[in-house]
Design an enzyme around this catalytic site. Structure first.
Site, PDB file in Angstrom:
ATOM      1  N   ASN A 185       0.846  -1.196   0.000  1.00 41.96           N
ATOM      2  CA  ASN A 185       0.000   0.000   0.000  1.00 41.96           C
ATOM      3  C   ASN A 185       0.881   1.244   0.000  1.00 41.96           C
ATOM      4  O   ASN A 185       1.945   1.274   0.622  1.00 41.96           O
ATOM      5  CB  ASN A 185      -1.013   0.000   1.154  1.00 41.96           C
ATOM      6  CG  ASN A 185      -0.455  -0.288   2.515  1.00 41.96           C
ATOM      7  OD1 ASN A 185       0.577  -0.950   2.656  1.00 41.96           O
ATOM      8  ND2 ASN A 185      -1.111   0.190   3.541  1.00 41.96           N
ATOM      9  N   ILE A 186       0.429   2.246  -0.741  1.00 38.51           N
ATOM     10  CA  ILE A 186       1.190   3.490  -0.922  1.00 38.51           C
ATOM     11  C   ILE A 186       0.284   4.634  -0.487  1.00 38.51           C
ATOM     12  O   ILE A 186      -0.675   4.981  -1.192  1.00 38.51           O
ATOM     13  CB  ILE A 186       1.628   3.661  -2.395  1.00 38.51           C
ATOM     14  CG1 ILE A 186       2.440   2.433  -2.857  1.00 38.51           C
ATOM     15  CG2 ILE A 186       2.446   4.939  -2.550  1.00 38.51           C
ATOM     16  CD1 ILE A 186       2.726   2.407  -4.354  1.00 38.51           C
ATOM     17  N   GLU A 187       0.569   5.178   0.690  1.00 39.36           N
ATOM     18  CA  GLU A 187      -0.310   6.208   1.248  1.00 39.36           C
ATOM     19  C   GLU A 187       0.076   7.593   0.735  1.00 39.36           C
ATOM     20  O   GLU A 187       1.106   7.783   0.077  1.00 39.36           O
ATOM     21  CB  GLU A 187      -0.269   6.125   2.782  1.00 39.36           C
ATOM     22  CG  GLU A 187      -0.791   4.775   3.250  1.00 39.36           C
ATOM     23  CD  GLU A 187      -0.998   4.678   4.747  1.00 39.36           C
ATOM     24  OE1 GLU A 187      -0.439   5.498   5.508  1.00 39.36           O
ATOM     25  OE2 GLU A 187      -1.735   3.749   5.148  1.00 39.36           O
ATOM     26  N   CYS A 193      -4.122   0.901  -2.472  1.00 35.51           N
ATOM     27  CA  CYS A 193      -3.998  -0.349  -1.707  1.00 35.51           C
ATOM     28  C   CYS A 193      -2.951  -1.278  -2.333  1.00 35.51           C
ATOM     29  O   CYS A 193      -2.665  -1.201  -3.536  1.00 35.51           O
ATOM     30  CB  CYS A 193      -5.322  -1.093  -1.686  1.00 35.51           C
ATOM     31  SG  CYS A 193      -6.622  -0.323  -0.729  1.00 35.51           S
ATOM     32  N   GLU A 212      -3.166  -4.442  -3.063  1.00 33.79           N
ATOM     33  CA  GLU A 212      -3.699  -5.330  -4.104  1.00 33.79           C
ATOM     34  C   GLU A 212      -3.716  -4.618  -5.452  1.00 33.79           C
ATOM     35  O   GLU A 212      -3.354  -5.182  -6.489  1.00 33.79           O
ATOM     36  CB  GLU A 212      -5.134  -5.766  -3.759  1.00 33.79           C
ATOM     37  CG  GLU A 212      -5.269  -6.532  -2.463  1.00 33.79           C
ATOM     38  CD  GLU A 212      -5.524  -5.635  -1.271  1.00 33.79           C
ATOM     39  OE1 GLU A 212      -4.918  -4.549  -1.169  1.00 33.79           O
ATOM     40  OE2 GLU A 212      -6.327  -6.025  -0.411  1.00 33.79           O
ATOM     41  N   CYS A 249     -10.357  -4.641   0.325  1.00 37.04           N
ATOM     42  CA  CYS A 249     -11.446  -3.657   0.384  1.00 37.04           C
ATOM     43  C   CYS A 249     -12.336  -3.805  -0.850  1.00 37.04           C
ATOM     44  O   CYS A 249     -12.003  -4.516  -1.819  1.00 37.04           O
ATOM     45  CB  CYS A 249     -10.884  -2.239   0.489  1.00 37.04           C
ATOM     46  SG  CYS A 249     -10.304  -1.568  -1.084  1.00 37.04           S
ATOM     47  N   CYS A 251     -10.757  -2.877  -4.261  1.00 39.23           N
ATOM     48  CA  CYS A 251      -9.813  -3.898  -4.745  1.00 39.23           C
ATOM     49  C   CYS A 251     -10.551  -5.147  -5.235  1.00 39.23           C
ATOM     50  O   CYS A 251     -10.146  -5.763  -6.218  1.00 39.23           O
ATOM     51  CB  CYS A 251      -8.801  -4.246  -3.657  1.00 39.23           C
ATOM     52  SG  CYS A 251      -7.634  -2.886  -3.372  1.00 39.23           S
TER      53      CYS A 251
HETATM   54  N1  THU Z   1      -5.339  -1.159   2.525  1.00 35.29           N
HETATM   55  C1  THU Z   1      -4.827  -2.016   1.579  1.00 35.29           C
HETATM   56  O1  THU Z   1      -3.655  -1.891   1.180  1.00 35.29           O
HETATM   57  N2  THU Z   1      -5.634  -2.986   1.088  1.00 35.29           N
HETATM   58  C2  THU Z   1      -6.930  -3.170   1.448  1.00 35.29           C
HETATM   59  O2  THU Z   1      -7.621  -3.994   0.855  1.00 35.29           O
HETATM   60  C3  THU Z   1      -7.492  -2.402   2.561  1.00 35.29           C
HETATM   61  C4  THU Z   1      -6.682  -1.241   3.017  1.00 35.29           C
HETATM   62  C5  THU Z   1      -4.466  -0.095   3.053  1.00 35.29           C
HETATM   63  C6  THU Z   1      -4.861   1.286   2.636  1.00 35.29           C
HETATM   64  C7  THU Z   1      -4.257   2.132   3.734  1.00 35.29           C
HETATM   65  O3  THU Z   1      -2.922   2.431   3.398  1.00 35.29           O
HETATM   66  C8  THU Z   1      -4.258   1.219   4.956  1.00 35.29           C
HETATM   67  O4  THU Z   1      -4.490  -0.106   4.459  1.00 35.29           O
HETATM   68  C9  THU Z   1      -5.301   1.554   5.980  1.00 35.29           C
HETATM   69  O5  THU Z   1      -6.545   1.674   5.395  1.00 35.29           O
END
Ligand code: THU
Length: 139
Positions: free
Chosen positions: A45-47, A56, A58, A94, A97
């Site tokens: 995941n890349i915020e 996310c 995925e 999520c 995804c």
């Molecule tokens: N996140 C994912 O990488 N995949 C998901 O299916 C659910 C959420 C990440 C997004 C964010 O960086 C962190 O989890 C918290 O929501």
């Protein structure tokens, strides 16, 4: 997907967490996507400071693979937990995804949610996204 491929996929998802960029939530997710050719594409995941711009794990993996010309996928493994800790629970994808996976997943596509190399659950995408919307609906 044979047992060796599955074990490798679980391991790669756990390892992919190390590349996540998570300065805001501190929740790191790793994904490992298995192609029909037997390759594995990883994603983290890349915020973003503008939270809605976050990607996310995925989708990172799927977009990496598709942008390299891959479109046939067998499975994805996903592992998530707080930074620096082993996953405390299974990390389910999520809704966005699930929809992105739906675009490329065949009937037998599997989603593996991973807590450790010996502790995972396996689903079909149909189980996680029943009655999903796909390209066939808009032909
Ligand atoms: N996140 C994912 O990488 N995949 C998901 O299916 C659910 C959420 C990440 C997004 C964010 O960086 C962190 O989890 C918290 O929501």
């Amino acid at each position: 997907m044979d047992e060796n491929q599955k074990k490798k996929l679980l391991m790669e998802a756990l390892e992919a967490r190390a590349m996540a960029y998570t300065p805001y939530s501190h929740y790191t997710v790793g994904a490992a996507l298995l192609t029909a050719e037997g390759e594995i594409y990883r994603g983290g995941n890349i915020e973003n400071a503008s939270y809605g711009a976050t990607n996310c794990a995925e989708r990172t993996a799927v977009f990496k693979a598709v942008s390299e010309g891959r479109r046939d996928f067998l499975a994805i493994a996903i592992a998530g937990g707080m930074e620096g800790q082993e996953p405390a629970d299974y990390a389910y994808p999520c809704g966005i995804c699930r929809q992105v996976l739906r675009e490329f997943a065949g009937k037998d596509f599997r989603v593996l949610v991973v807590r450790s190399i010996s502790d995972y659950r396996e689903y079909t995408l149909e189980e996680l996204l029943p009655h999903g919307f796909g390209g066939e609906s808009i032909q």
